[in-house]
Structures are given as structure tokens and as C-alpha cells.
Write an enzyme that holds these catalytic residues in place. Structure first.
Site: not given
Length: 61
Positions: A1-3
Site C-alpha cells: 500500500m503506497p502511503n
């Protein structure tokens, strides 16, 4: 999951933010193979009195 955390000088419009998150999300999907619902973007607003570039406050530029 890219933050993805984005620091911006205050004053950007809601439409500018919408356009930005759409483009960045599309890029994260294309480049990182992320799922759209997994891309998280957080904006942090910075006042011009809180940042300096090249020894000059942004408020004075």
C-alpha cells in the site's frame, strides 16, 4: 500500500487537490502496480511563515 505524504504551501484549491490526487493515484497504479483503493495520500499544509528557501522565508519572497 503506497502511503504518499505531500507538503504544500497553504492556498491550493479543492479542485487542484482533486486533480493532483487523481494524477498521483494513476501514476502509483501504473508504476508501482498498486490497487487504486490502496493508494493513500495525505496533505500537510505549511504556512509561508513556516518555510524558507535559500535563506529567505517564503512569506518574504
Amino acid at each position: 500500500m503506497p502511503n504518499i505524504t505531500v507538503e504544500l504551501l497553504s492556498g491550493r484549491t479543492l479542485d487542484q487537490r482533486r486533480e493532483f490526487v487523481a494524477a498521483v493515484t494513476d501514476s502509483a497504479i501504473a508504476i508501482l502496480g498498486a490497487k487504486r483503493e490502496a493508494v493513500r495520500i495525505v496533505f500537510t499544509e505549511i504556512e509561508k511563515t513556516d518555510v524558507a528557501n535559500g535563506g529567505t522565508l517564503a512569506a518574504d519572497a
